[in-house]
Design an enzyme around this catalytic site. Structure first.
Site, PDB file in Angstrom:
ATOM      1  N   GLY A 172       0.820  -1.210   0.000  1.00 36.93           N
ATOM      2  CA  GLY A 172       0.000   0.000   0.000  1.00 36.93           C
ATOM      3  C   GLY A 172       0.848   1.252   0.000  1.00 36.93           C
ATOM      4  N   GLU A 226      12.943  -3.452  -3.764  1.00 31.84           N
ATOM      5  CA  GLU A 226      12.020  -3.586  -4.886  1.00 31.84           C
ATOM      6  C   GLU A 226      12.788  -3.557  -6.201  1.00 31.84           C
ATOM      7  OE1 GLU A 226       8.830  -0.735  -4.978  1.00 31.84           O
ATOM      8  OE2 GLU A 226       7.831  -1.763  -6.624  1.00 31.84           O
TER       9      GLU A 226
END
Lengths: 360, 398
Positions: free
Chosen positions: B127, B244
């Site tokens: 999120g 990431e």
């Protein structure tokens, strides 16, 4: 020099652009484009009543236009609105019949919009062959990814022959014809058309001995011009929408259009679109000329240019939009798909670059 | 210089290869090779197989269940994984949240959440992004207000990948609206079953539903689910982002898809010869192949420079830009290779278990959707423009 369209043509363009802007929002377009038939017959009827098909043919063929610049303004307007209704088939099949003469009734039906026609040209895995039988022919094989094949009631089919291609008019309901229809990635429909030992009489032939290549060139040339103009229309819409987004969307407290990294990308998009626009003007101008080689070169140059530029504009505008440009809900994504996939029709940019070289 | 792997690394590669040969179900590798959409159960099945071998969380410390690999070993594993057409490990729990909890989480949080990531008890989603906070991630507006033992969360997240499957979401939330925008952010773990959460799918350009919007209305989150300190979330968020971008170059994916393209170009005919012999197409393929070989070495050079493990810093931005450009170019060439038969849109052909008849060559239906779907690579995880800003600032000092 004068780069203005004539008054008549400008009026035609304005009328079309306005009618499509008001009556053909993206929701309407997508409902037809991704629906079962890949287009909306009611919309097709409304648009043909505006005279869009008639504008693609000269008076001898029952139309009121027919020049390269007429094709250009019509398809630019269709591209700007991302129209999926079967205009390309009408243009290509109709131009083949008009070039050849004969088959007047079918041509009249196409020009009025009552007859849906498709031009079946590219061979599938089993190329279409015609063997002489009596006065006519027996046809076998498959034509690949024919635009709007499922909706068409007539096909103009080209068959490779030694020397001169054979062009045939085949009603879709002839025994031995079958169509496998499918939607295409960017919306709209196409189909593989298979002929199984289908017999045709002598009257199926479009044009006479030795005319085949000229007929194919007329139809394919018109198609190349139309696709190139359609692409430029789509690029114009995408450019305006992207510019609006760059002005409105804020990140880091300022419109993202203030960032030089994005400004330079957008500037490249702009100048490449202008180049593509010029390529289409060159092609439309050469289209009506007497020099067949110059015409073929200008058409190859245009299709090469819009193939290359179409993918660039599609990829850059998605990137400039970020995630929003990746969504189904946002109109630009469907334009981007069309701009990329148009390169897959009637020969891609590599094909046309090589053709341009071969034409000297 | 010696560009070959050491004997130990070669032995490791053999070990990895034999593992894939023995343990990767053919059904899964076929789905991946053909570019089909994986179901949740397919992804969970592969996670369980990796976890059983102790290789799922391959960059976690051994104390928490990692295998204790070097960065080169991880590179080898990732490459072999792609070449074997193994499903990609869903990164949100394993690759993103895991390292954050290990570095910044409390002992209780580590004990509670890390084993559940490994055994698949929780499917996590991310999120981060919001409608007004994409590239400007710190501009996020979702608020969390502390009331006794809970935070009350209100706002909206977007681009939540595979959120439709998730049990848990890790979120950046604004806990101090008065502070400078990077300073009032906290990192919260939220149960997706909490009252007040609504997930709405977003359909993407290719018709796929892999991302979602997630809405929070007065969602109560136990204070125990705050990671680290209140208002310090930006530090943890940035740490996660470097993970990431690890292996975002995806050299293995590129090699695997390029090999498939080469095979297909040999078979596909264009103008009476194979597409691979078409001079313009051959030149396009040669350019990308050269770029890819260069990329592989760049990737290894970056990894070699990261002494003693960890994630590379700004260098990962180079890998992201070039790696995604190469992957996108390969999908573009693959689309082109199918010619007219890239056009048919057969959404059901993308699903596992479809037995219908292909239109045109086998797998043609995957070519264009895959090309369009992969346009996302240069947008997500920090767009390539943002990566260039990072390079300009952190490496070039501009």
């Amino acid at each position: 020099m004068n780069f203005e369209h004539t008054d008549d043509r400008r009026m035609l363009a304005d009328t079309l652009v306005r009618a499509l802007r008001d009556g053909y929002p993206i929701e309407t377009r997508n409902a037809g484009a991704y629906g079962e038939t890949g287009y909306d017959p009611a919309v097709w009827q409304q648009l043909t009543e505006l005279g869009i098909v008639s504008a693609l043919f000269d008076e001898a063929a029952g139309g009121f236009g027919g020049s390269g610049f007429d094709i250009m303004v019509v398809f630019e307007a269709l591209g700007r609105a991302l129209v999926v209704e079967p205009f390309l088939g009408a243009l290509m099949a109709g131009r083949a019949l008009a070039k050849a003469g004969g088959h007047d009734e079918t041509l009249a039906g196409i020009v009025s919009g009552e007859t849906i026609a498709a031009f079946a040209h590219e061979d599938g895995a089993t190329p279409v062959t015609a063997t002489k039988s009596g006065d006519g022919w027996t046809l076998s094989g498959t034509k690949a990814v024919v635009s709007q094949a499922g909706a068409a009631s007539v096909f103009v089919v080209t068959v490779e022959q030694d020397g001169d291609p054979l062009v045939l008019l085949v009603p879709a309901d002839t025994a031995g014809v079958s169509v496998r229809s499918f939607n295409v990635v960017e919306g709209g429909a196409a189909g593989d058309v298979t002929f199984e030992n289908m017999t045709l009489g002598a009257d199926a032939r479009v044009g006479g001995e030795g005319q085949g290549q000229a007929i194919v060139d007329a139809a394919v040339g018109a198609g190349l011009l139309a696709l190139s103009a359609e692409a430029v229309g789509a690029m114009e819409f995408v450019k305006e929408t992207t510019l609006g987004y760059l002005r409105d969307r804020k990140q880091f407290g300022v419109p993202i259009g203030k960032f030089q990294a994005l400004q330079h990308r957008m500037a490249t998009v702009l100048l490449e679109i202008e180049q593509a626009h010029s390529a289409v003007i060159n092609a439309a101008s050469a289209f009506d000329g007497d020099d067949a080689t110059a015409r073929a070169r200008a058409l190859a140059a245009a299709k090469y240019t819009i193939g290359r530029t179409g993918a660039l504009v599609a990829e850059e505008t998605i990137q400039l939009h970020g995630g929003i440009g990746m969504t189904w809900e946002y109109a630009v994504s469907h334009y981007a798909k069309r701009l990329v996939m148009i390169d897959h029709q009637l020969g891609d940019e590599d094909y046309h670059l090589q053709r341009y070289i071969a034409l000297g | 210089m010696d560009l070959s792997f050491t004997p130990d690394e070669e032995a490791f590669r053999e070990e990895v290869r034999s593992f894939f040969r023995d343990k990767l179900p053919a059904r899964l590798s076929t789905l991946v090779r053909e570019g089909k959409r994986l179901r949740k159960s397919d992804m969970e099945e592969w996670h369980a197989i990796l976890n059983e071998r102790g290789w799922l969380a391959n960059h976690w410390p051994e104390q928490w269940g990692g295998p204790g690999w070097s960065v080169i070993q991880r590179f080898i594993f990732d490459n072999e994984s792609a070449l074997a057409h193994a499903p990609r490990v869903v990164p949100f729990g394993v690759n993103m949240l895991g390292p954050v909890l290990i570095k910044y989480g409390s002992e209780e949080q580590k004990k509670q959440w890390l084993p559940r990531i490994l055994d698949g008890s929780d499917w996590w989603c991310q999120g981060y992004s919001e409608p007004g906070a994409g590239s400007d991630l710190a501009g996020l507006k979702t608020t969390a207000v502390r009331k006794g033992d809970v935070y009350v969360v209100n706002g909206q997240k977007t681009w939540t990948t595979l959120g439709q499957h998730a049990d848990m979401i890790f979120c950046l939330v604004r806990t101090d609206p008065a502070a400078k925008k990077q300073e009032g952010i906290s990192f919260l773990l939220i149960d997706m079953k909490s009252p007040g959460i609504e997930v709405r799918p977003i359909t993407l350009i290719d018709g796929e539903q892999e991302v979602n919007e997630v809405f929070f209305t007065d969602v109560e989150v136990p204070v125990a689910n705050l990671v680290g300190e209140e208002n310090m979330g930006w530090t943890y968020a940035k740490y996660l982002l470097t993970y990431e971008r690890t292996n975002i170059a995806g050299v293995g994916f590129s090699i695997a898809s390029f090999e498939r393209l080469k095979e297909f170009a040999q078979m596909q005919k264009k103008g009476g010869r194979s597409l691979a012999d078409d001079p313009l197409f051959a030149a396009r393929m040669a350019r990308v192949e050269i770029d890819l070989a260069n990329m592989q070495t760049t990737n290894l050079r970056v990894l070699a420079a990261v002494a003693g493990g960890g994630a590379p810093g700004a260098e990962s931005s180079m890998l992201k830009i070039k790696g995604t450009e190469i992957r996108q170019e390969i999908t573009s060439l693959t689309r082109r290779a199918y010619g007219s038969y890239a056009a048919p849109y057969i959404p059901e052909a993308l699903e596992a278990g479809w037995n219908g008849e292909d239109v045109g060559p086998e797998d043609a239906a995957m070519a264009a959707p895959s090309y369009f779907n992969n346009r996302k690579l240069s947008i997500f995880g920090g767009s390539n423009e943002i990566q260039k800003n990072i390079i300009s600032k952190a490496i070039l000092g501009l």
